[in-house]
Motif scaffolding. Structure first.
Motif, PDB file in Angstrom:
ATOM      1  N   ARG A   1       4.874   5.639   5.709  1.00  0.00           N
ATOM      2  CA  ARG A   1       3.878   6.053   6.355  1.00  0.00           C
ATOM      3  C   ARG A   1       4.815   7.548   7.174  1.00  0.00           C
ATOM      4  NH1 ARG A   1      -2.619   6.487   7.107  1.00  0.00           N
ATOM      5  NH2 ARG A   1      -2.921   5.183   5.322  1.00  0.00           N
TER       6      ARG A   1
ATOM      7  N   GLN B   1       2.766  -3.159  -0.717  1.00  0.00           N
ATOM      8  CA  GLN B   1       3.926  -2.215  -0.416  1.00  0.00           C
ATOM      9  C   GLN B   1       3.374  -0.587   0.006  1.00  0.00           C
ATOM     10  OE1 GLN B   1       4.420  -3.483  -4.087  1.00  0.00           O
ATOM     11  NE2 GLN B   1       4.703  -5.118  -2.860  1.00  0.00           N
TER      12      GLN B   1
ATOM     13  N   VAL C   1       3.899  -6.594   2.051  1.00  0.00           N
ATOM     14  CA  VAL C   1       3.344  -6.882   2.680  1.00  0.00           C
ATOM     15  C   VAL C   1       2.908  -8.454   1.384  1.00  0.00           C
ATOM     16  CG1 VAL C   1       0.797  -8.215   3.397  1.00  0.00           C
ATOM     17  CG2 VAL C   1       1.958  -5.309   4.073  1.00  0.00           C
TER      18      VAL C   1
ATOM     19  N   ALA D   1      -5.054  -2.301   6.348  1.00  0.00           N
ATOM     20  CA  ALA D   1      -3.936  -2.230   6.393  1.00  0.00           C
ATOM     21  C   ALA D   1      -3.843  -0.302   6.446  1.00  0.00           C
ATOM     22  CB  ALA D   1      -2.920  -1.644   5.102  1.00  0.00           C
ATOM     23  N   ASP D   2      -4.590   0.677   5.392  1.00  0.00           N
ATOM     24  CA  ASP D   2      -4.724   1.282   6.150  1.00  0.00           C
ATOM     25  C   ASP D   2      -5.406   2.633   7.219  1.00  0.00           C
ATOM     26  OD1 ASP D   2      -3.992   3.070   2.965  1.00  0.00           O
ATOM     27  OD2 ASP D   2      -6.284   2.623   2.215  1.00  0.00           O
TER      28      ASP D   2
ATOM     29  N   PHE E   1      -4.839   0.958   9.604  1.00  0.00           N
ATOM     30  CA  PHE E   1      -4.121   0.395  10.741  1.00  0.00           C
ATOM     31  C   PHE E   1      -3.655   1.564  10.961  1.00  0.00           C
ATOM     32  CE2 PHE E   1       0.240  -0.838  11.837  1.00  0.00           C
ATOM     33  CZ  PHE E   1       0.394  -1.652  12.891  1.00  0.00           C
ATOM     34  N   PHE E   2      -2.708   1.634   9.981  1.00  0.00           N
ATOM     35  CA  PHE E   2      -1.826   3.102   9.790  1.00  0.00           C
ATOM     36  C   PHE E   2      -2.317   4.221  10.008  1.00  0.00           C
ATOM     37  CE2 PHE E   2       1.059   0.088   7.083  1.00  0.00           C
ATOM     38  CZ  PHE E   2       1.428  -0.116   8.045  1.00  0.00           C
TER      39      PHE E   2
ATOM     40  N   TYR F   1       6.222  -0.333   4.310  1.00  0.00           N
ATOM     41  CA  TYR F   1       6.226  -1.839   4.263  1.00  0.00           C
ATOM     42  C   TYR F   1       6.122  -2.554   3.598  1.00  0.00           C
ATOM     43  CZ  TYR F   1       1.944  -0.404   3.805  1.00  0.00           C
ATOM     44  OH  TYR F   1       0.707   0.905   3.325  1.00  0.00           O
TER      45      TYR F   1
ATOM     46  N   ALA G   1      -8.399  -6.012   2.522  1.00  0.00           N
ATOM     47  CA  ALA G   1      -6.686  -6.035   2.895  1.00  0.00           C
ATOM     48  C   ALA G   1      -5.953  -4.040   3.326  1.00  0.00           C
ATOM     49  CB  ALA G   1      -5.623  -7.198   1.864  1.00  0.00           C
ATOM     50  N   LYS G   2      -6.609  -3.619   1.893  1.00  0.00           N
ATOM     51  CA  LYS G   2      -5.444  -2.463   1.911  1.00  0.00           C
ATOM     52  C   LYS G   2      -6.279  -1.489   2.729  1.00  0.00           C
ATOM     53  CE  LYS G   2      -4.877   1.436  -1.446  1.00  0.00           C
ATOM     54  NZ  LYS G   2      -5.558   2.215  -0.356  1.00  0.00           N
TER      55      LYS G   2
ATOM     56  N   ALA H   1       5.001  -8.996   6.887  1.00  0.00           N
ATOM     57  CA  ALA H   1       5.827  -8.619   6.171  1.00  0.00           C
ATOM     58  C   ALA H   1       6.955  -7.601   5.881  1.00  0.00           C
ATOM     59  CB  ALA H   1       4.562  -6.956   6.364  1.00  0.00           C
TER      60      ALA H   1
END
Length: 175
Positions: free
Chosen positions: A7, A4, A109, A133-134, A136-137, A107, A129-130, A92
């Motif tokens: 941002r 979770q 996920v 995600a970081d 991507f954002f 989010y 995965a973290k 997500a």
């Protein structure tokens, strides 16, 4: 795996929502994305190349949106197959909320992997995965937020500092 987060994005909610539904913005934001086609109504198809520890693969997958509440939230679900490397699937819940002159994107996920990827161990997969995600954002935020105001005495921006066409189309800024 579950993750979770949230941002704060320095853009109005309508701009963030439009970007979350724009294939060009998503392709530019997803690390390793080589191709993204489709629409929010019909779903997206993607080709993403990634290396997780010693395993490299090109994933082909489908992404669909459900429970869509325009400018507020949706649930995104997807599944990708990477041949011998295995598969990844998950979803997500994404929500937007006003925050002054910006937007908070939250989010939640849930995802799983199988095949060789699953053999790498949960610590490596969770860390990867973290990081995804970081990244991507960070990419999404850079794509959506307006360019910084130039200093009065600063040199004009370099030619490469222009925002791409999709940013100008969504916001009308960044020429």
């Amino acid at each position: 795996m579950e993750m979770q987060g949230s941002r704060r994005i320095a853009a109005p909610r309508e701009v963030v929502w439009a970007a979350l539904n724009d294939p060009e913005v998503l392709k530019a934001s997803i690390p390793g994305c080589q191709q993204l086609t489709g629409s929010p109504e019909d779903g997206f198809e993607a080709v993403v190349k990634q290396k997780v520890g010693p395993v490299s693969a090109t994933f082909q997958g489908k992404v669909t949106l459900a429970d869509v509440v325009p400018s507020t939230s949706y649930t995104i679900s997807g599944e990708g197959k990477g041949g011998a490397a295995g598969f990844a699937k998950g979803g997500a819940a994404v929500a937007l909320a006003d925050d002054g002159d910006g937007t908070v994107l939250s989010y939640d996920v849930k995802a799983s992997v199988g095949g060789k990827l699953a053999q790498l161990g949960s610590r490596l997969i969770d860390g990867f995965a973290k990081k995804m995600a970081d990244t991507f954002f960070e990419n999404f935020q850079a794509a959506v937020e307006p360019p910084p105001e130039p200093d009065a005495g600063a040199a004009p921006p370099a030619q490469g500092d222009k925002k791409p066409g999709w940013f100008r189309r969504i916001t009308g800024r960044g020429a």
